[in-house]
Design a protein around this motif. Structure first.
Motif, PDB file in Angstrom:
ATOM      1  N   LEU A 160       0.856  -1.180   0.000  1.00  6.72           N
ATOM      2  CA  LEU A 160       0.000   0.000   0.000  1.00  6.72           C
ATOM      3  C   LEU A 160       0.898   1.238   0.000  1.00  6.72           C
ATOM      4  O   LEU A 160       1.860   1.306   0.764  1.00  6.72           O
ATOM      5  CB  LEU A 160      -0.899  -0.013   1.233  1.00  6.72           C
ATOM      6  CG  LEU A 160      -1.873  -1.197   1.329  1.00  6.72           C
ATOM      7  CD1 LEU A 160      -2.411  -1.320   2.749  1.00  6.72           C
ATOM      8  CD2 LEU A 160      -2.999  -1.044   0.324  1.00  6.72           C
ATOM      9  N   GLU A 161       0.583   2.211  -0.821  1.00  8.40           N
ATOM     10  CA  GLU A 161       1.522   3.324  -1.016  1.00  8.40           C
ATOM     11  C   GLU A 161       0.891   4.689  -0.770  1.00  8.40           C
ATOM     12  O   GLU A 161      -0.148   5.025  -1.330  1.00  8.40           O
ATOM     13  CB  GLU A 161       2.082   3.297  -2.438  1.00  8.40           C
ATOM     14  CG  GLU A 161       3.082   4.418  -2.724  1.00  8.40           C
ATOM     15  CD  GLU A 161       3.706   4.330  -4.102  1.00  8.40           C
ATOM     16  OE1 GLU A 161       4.472   5.258  -4.462  1.00  8.40           O
ATOM     17  OE2 GLU A 161       3.423   3.348  -4.819  1.00  8.40           O
ATOM     18  N   TYR A 162       1.539   5.462   0.090  1.00  6.55           N
ATOM     19  CA  TYR A 162       1.288   6.898   0.228  1.00  6.55           C
ATOM     20  C   TYR A 162       2.121   7.564  -0.855  1.00  6.55           C
ATOM     21  O   TYR A 162       3.355   7.608  -0.776  1.00  6.55           O
ATOM     22  CB  TYR A 162       1.706   7.359   1.624  1.00  6.55           C
ATOM     23  CG  TYR A 162       1.469   8.827   1.944  1.00  6.55           C
ATOM     24  CD1 TYR A 162       0.512   9.184   2.892  1.00  6.55           C
ATOM     25  CD2 TYR A 162       2.214   9.843   1.349  1.00  6.55           C
ATOM     26  CE1 TYR A 162       0.293  10.516   3.228  1.00  6.55           C
ATOM     27  CE2 TYR A 162       2.004  11.171   1.668  1.00  6.55           C
ATOM     28  CZ  TYR A 162       1.046  11.497   2.601  1.00  6.55           C
ATOM     29  OH  TYR A 162       0.846  12.818   2.927  1.00  6.55           O
ATOM     30  N   ASP A 209      -4.057  -8.636  -9.771  1.00 10.58           N
ATOM     31  CA  ASP A 209      -3.539 -10.000  -9.910  1.00 10.58           C
ATOM     32  C   ASP A 209      -2.799 -10.494  -8.675  1.00 10.58           C
ATOM     33  O   ASP A 209      -2.365 -11.650  -8.619  1.00 10.58           O
ATOM     34  CB  ASP A 209      -2.616 -10.094 -11.129  1.00 10.58           C
ATOM     35  CG  ASP A 209      -3.357  -9.816 -12.432  1.00 10.58           C
ATOM     36  OD1 ASP A 209      -4.557 -10.149 -12.493  1.00 10.58           O
ATOM     37  OD2 ASP A 209      -2.747  -9.263 -13.361  1.00 10.58           O
ATOM     38  N   TRP A 210      -2.629  -9.601  -7.672  1.00 10.38           N
ATOM     39  CA  TRP A 210      -1.931 -10.007  -6.451  1.00 10.38           C
ATOM     40  C   TRP A 210      -2.959 -10.496  -5.432  1.00 10.38           C
ATOM     41  O   TRP A 210      -3.859  -9.761  -5.048  1.00 10.38           O
ATOM     42  CB  TRP A 210      -1.137  -8.844  -5.864  1.00 10.38           C
ATOM     43  CG  TRP A 210      -0.109  -8.276  -6.790  1.00 10.38           C
ATOM     44  CD1 TRP A 210      -0.168  -7.104  -7.467  1.00 10.38           C
ATOM     45  CD2 TRP A 210       1.131  -8.867  -7.158  1.00 10.38           C
ATOM     46  NE1 TRP A 210       0.951  -6.907  -8.224  1.00 10.38           N
ATOM     47  CE2 TRP A 210       1.778  -7.988  -8.046  1.00 10.38           C
ATOM     48  CE3 TRP A 210       1.769 -10.064  -6.816  1.00 10.38           C
ATOM     49  CZ2 TRP A 210       3.010  -8.250  -8.622  1.00 10.38           C
ATOM     50  CZ3 TRP A 210       3.012 -10.334  -7.377  1.00 10.38           C
ATOM     51  CH2 TRP A 210       3.618  -9.442  -8.262  1.00 10.38           C
ATOM     52  N   LYS A 211      -2.840 -11.705  -5.010  1.00  7.94           N
ATOM     53  CA  LYS A 211      -3.807 -12.297  -4.073  1.00  7.94           C
ATOM     54  C   LYS A 211      -3.775 -11.564  -2.730  1.00  7.94           C
ATOM     55  O   LYS A 211      -2.722 -11.328  -2.164  1.00  7.94           O
ATOM     56  CB  LYS A 211      -3.480 -13.778  -3.867  1.00  7.94           C
ATOM     57  CG  LYS A 211      -4.498 -14.501  -2.989  1.00  7.94           C
ATOM     58  CD  LYS A 211      -4.148 -15.969  -2.850  1.00  7.94           C
ATOM     59  CE  LYS A 211      -5.163 -16.677  -1.957  1.00  7.94           C
ATOM     60  NZ  LYS A 211      -4.841 -18.129  -1.804  1.00  7.94           N
ATOM     61  N   ASN A 212      -4.979 -11.183  -2.266  1.00  7.82           N
ATOM     62  CA  ASN A 212      -5.124 -10.505  -0.964  1.00  7.82           C
ATOM     63  C   ASN A 212      -4.220  -9.283  -0.835  1.00  7.82           C
ATOM     64  O   ASN A 212      -3.655  -9.015   0.233  1.00  7.82           O
ATOM     65  CB  ASN A 212      -4.845 -11.480   0.186  1.00  7.82           C
ATOM     66  CG  ASN A 212      -5.798 -12.652   0.209  1.00  7.82           C
ATOM     67  OD1 ASN A 212      -6.980 -12.500  -0.093  1.00  7.82           O
ATOM     68  ND2 ASN A 212      -5.284 -13.827   0.555  1.00  7.82           N
ATOM     69  N   PHE A 213      -4.122  -8.532  -1.918  1.00  6.99           N
ATOM     70  CA  PHE A 213      -3.260  -7.352  -1.889  1.00  6.99           C
ATOM     71  C   PHE A 213      -3.649  -6.417  -0.751  1.00  6.99           C
ATOM     72  O   PHE A 213      -4.827  -6.097  -0.543  1.00  6.99           O
ATOM     73  CB  PHE A 213      -3.335  -6.593  -3.216  1.00  6.99           C
ATOM     74  CG  PHE A 213      -2.677  -5.241  -3.156  1.00  6.99           C
ATOM     75  CD1 PHE A 213      -1.295  -5.124  -3.215  1.00  6.99           C
ATOM     76  CD2 PHE A 213      -3.437  -4.084  -2.990  1.00  6.99           C
ATOM     77  CE1 PHE A 213      -0.693  -3.881  -3.126  1.00  6.99           C
ATOM     78  CE2 PHE A 213      -2.832  -2.840  -2.897  1.00  6.99           C
ATOM     79  CZ  PHE A 213      -1.454  -2.741  -2.968  1.00  6.99           C
ATOM     80  N   GLY A 214      -2.637  -5.958  -0.009  1.00  5.37           N
ATOM     81  CA  GLY A 214      -2.837  -4.963   1.036  1.00  5.37           C
ATOM     82  C   GLY A 214      -3.480  -5.481   2.301  1.00  5.37           C
ATOM     83  O   GLY A 214      -3.830  -4.691   3.180  1.00  5.37           O
ATOM     84  N   GLU A 215      -3.645  -6.788   2.430  1.00  2.00           N
ATOM     85  CA  GLU A 215      -4.340  -7.349   3.584  1.00  2.00           C
ATOM     86  C   GLU A 215      -3.439  -8.177   4.489  1.00  2.00           C
ATOM     87  O   GLU A 215      -3.933  -8.905   5.359  1.00  2.00           O
ATOM     88  CB  GLU A 215      -5.536  -8.183   3.119  1.00  2.00           C
ATOM     89  CG  GLU A 215      -6.577  -7.356   2.372  1.00  2.00           C
ATOM     90  CD  GLU A 215      -7.833  -8.140   2.027  1.00  2.00           C
ATOM     91  OE1 GLU A 215      -8.285  -8.926   2.891  1.00  2.00           O
ATOM     92  OE2 GLU A 215      -8.346  -7.986   0.904  1.00  2.00           O
ATOM     93  N   ALA A 216      -2.127  -8.077   4.327  1.00  2.00           N
ATOM     94  CA  ALA A 216      -1.207  -8.803   5.213  1.00  2.00           C
ATOM     95  C   ALA A 216      -1.406  -8.357   6.657  1.00  2.00           C
ATOM     96  O   ALA A 216      -1.740  -7.202   6.924  1.00  2.00           O
ATOM     97  CB  ALA A 216       0.238  -8.564   4.787  1.00  2.00           C
ATOM     98  N   THR A 217      -1.206  -9.265   7.601  1.00  2.89           N
ATOM     99  CA  THR A 217      -1.384  -8.912   9.016  1.00  2.89           C
ATOM    100  C   THR A 217      -0.272  -8.009   9.517  1.00  2.89           C
ATOM    101  O   THR A 217      -0.465  -7.259  10.491  1.00  2.89           O
ATOM    102  CB  THR A 217      -1.433 -10.180   9.878  1.00  2.89           C
ATOM    103  OG1 THR A 217      -0.229 -10.946   9.665  1.00  2.89           O
ATOM    104  CG2 THR A 217      -2.646 -11.031   9.517  1.00  2.89           C
TER     105      THR A 217
END
Length: 483
Positions: free
Chosen positions: A364-366, A452-460
């Protein structure tokens, strides 16, 4: 509220009046002084003073020790109060102390006759006497009095210089404290490098700043231009003034601190749990996203700045991205950045390095970008690649007056709470808000470059990343606390 033994009347409600003494609230029946014995005891013990009191900075009778600067609005002393009268098309007019002050605490009640007016209190300020036709141009930190719907009373503005240092949008908890059409009590503490403000007892703003350790105090009647406000009044009741050593009031455990001293933590920031992610001298705490320690080239640490060096303008083609040694789950991250013309970079979070890419690592990018000159600002959808946006997902809802020019320092801030609520802030303005993993978030990902990225931005959890996009960009004051 003050720690001194000053006494005031507060709001009248029902059959009781609240009297404040040494920060304690004592209910007293409204008509109690009709009872001779009780009245004698209470009135003698409390010795309630008149609202406007004589102090070291104002004698309560006339404007001895004060001078008018800037415009030609008029000031008078009426019933022990200083009253400013609006004059059209004159510029901001200030009533300034002839004496300069360093450390002080000031409590002052301010009331505006019309909601279209504006006022404030200058602290440790100065004047350019050669400007404005010889009437002078006042500059320095101002504590704002703002009755408009934006509710910034108690914020800190740098008059005629750096503009907003602490808009009160930075501290929403204080925005409801202003009372329209009433006297509002402002407390200002200037001690060392720290300026703190309260509005009606609510902690409002804190700025840590080495500029202007001393200067005069001034009251403002704001320019009204052509508005039909001629003759409208601003009332100032100086309640208490203490110079030198004074007892500091209790501060908030949640209000953000704006620290303008490079790569340092104020005592309040330390109490809040912040720590430096960049010490201003070394690459300690950072490593190349490619592995092998801090990059040997492509980055420079000098003059307290962490600099991306210019190369081809491509993603991660020179020194490459750097990531924090540690991973974070919920956090508040603040950083200053300075762009060069046409530059591109970014601060990413929840970076896992599990995705394999040829360019910059995924996260995720600012967005950190020159919106005017870099072509990426015109790409994406509806401006979602512009400065402070959640890159390629959500456009930053920012206004131009919150932007510092290219070549000056801007403040970025990312807040991620344990319930996955995320905010992007730019110079004290909330510009992006979303919830990681929500349906709305996933719908945006599905139409983005990250689909195309699985579960993008949802890492714990994940690293913090600063991007090398091949352009010259500087960072400093990178601090973080875990939530």
């Amino acid at each position: 509220m003050p720690g001194n033994v000053s006494l005031q009347s507060a709001n009248v409600s029902g059959s009781f009046r609240t009297i404040l003494w040494k920060n304690s609230y004592l209910p007293v029946m409204k008509n109690v002084c009709r009872l001779p014995l009780i009245a004698t005891i209470i009135c003698a013990f409390f010795a309630i003073p008149s609202v406007a009191q004589k102090s070291k900075v104002f004698n309560g009778k006339d404007l001895t020790g004060w001078k008018t600067l800037g415009g030609v609005a008029t000031y008078k002393v009426e019933d022990g109060q200083i009253v400013g009268y609006c004059v059209p098309n004159t510029g901001n007019t200030f009533l300034a102390t002839e004496k300069e002050y360093g450390d002080f605490a000031l409590e002052i009640d301010i009331k505006l006759e019309d909601s279209a007016m504006n006022s404030g209190v200058q602290t440790r300020s100065h004047v350019d006497l050669s400007a404005n036709g010889g009437r002078g141009r006042v500059y320095g930190r101002q504590v704002e009095m703002d009755p408009t719907s934006r509710r910034w009373s108690g914020g800190i503005y740098d008059e005629q210089r750096r503009l907003w240092l602490y808009p009160l949008s930075n501290n929403p908890a204080a925005q409801a404290a202003y009372k329209p059409n009433e006297f509002n009590r402002i407390r200002i503490e200037c001690k060392g490098n720290i300026t703190r403000t309260w509005i009606n007892g609510v902690p409002a703003s804190m700025v840590v700043d080495s500029v202007d350790p001393t200067g005069f105090i001034a009251l403002q009647v704001h320019d009204i231009g052509n508005k039909p406000l001629a003759g409208k009044r601003t009332w100032f009741r100086i309640i208490d003034f203490q110079e030198g050593n004074f007892k500091q009031a209790a501060w908030s455990k949640t209000a953000p601190v704006v620290n303008l001293l490079p790569n340092t933590l104020s005592p309040d920031e330390q109490k809040l749990g912040f720590r430096l992610l960049f010490d201003g001298k070394t690459g300690a705490g950072w490593q190349s996203a490619r592995g092998g320690g801090f990059p040997k080239g492509g980055w420079q640490i000098a003059d307290g700045e962490l600099r991306v060096l210019p190369s081809t303008g491509g993603e991660s083609t020179n020194g490459g991205d750097i990531i924090s040694d540690n991973k974070y789950k919920a956090f508040e991250l603040s950083f200053q950045f300075k762009l060069t013309p046409g530059a591109n970079s970014g601060v990413k979070y929840f970076v896992t390095l599990e995705e394999k890419t040829n360019g910059s690592a995924i996260g995720l990018e600012y967005q950190v970008l020159d919106d005017t000159l870099h072509p990426d600002a015109k790409l994406g959808r509806d401006g979602n690649r512009t400065l402070a946006s959640l890159y390629d997902l959500i456009k930053a809802n920012k206004t131009k007056n919150f932007l510092k020019p290219i070549g000056e320092w801007n403040y970025g801030r990312v807040v991620v709470t344990p319930d996955n609520h995320v905010q992007h802030w730019l110079n004290g303005q909330l510009v992006v808000e979303y919830v990681r993993g929500s349906k709305e978030f996933r719908d945006l990902v599905a139409i983005s470059k990250y689909k195309d990225w699985k579960n993008f931005g949802e890492a714990t959890e994940g690293h913090i990343l600063i991007q090398d996009h091949g352009n010259a960009v500087s960072y400093r004051n990178i601090i973080i606390r875990e939530l």
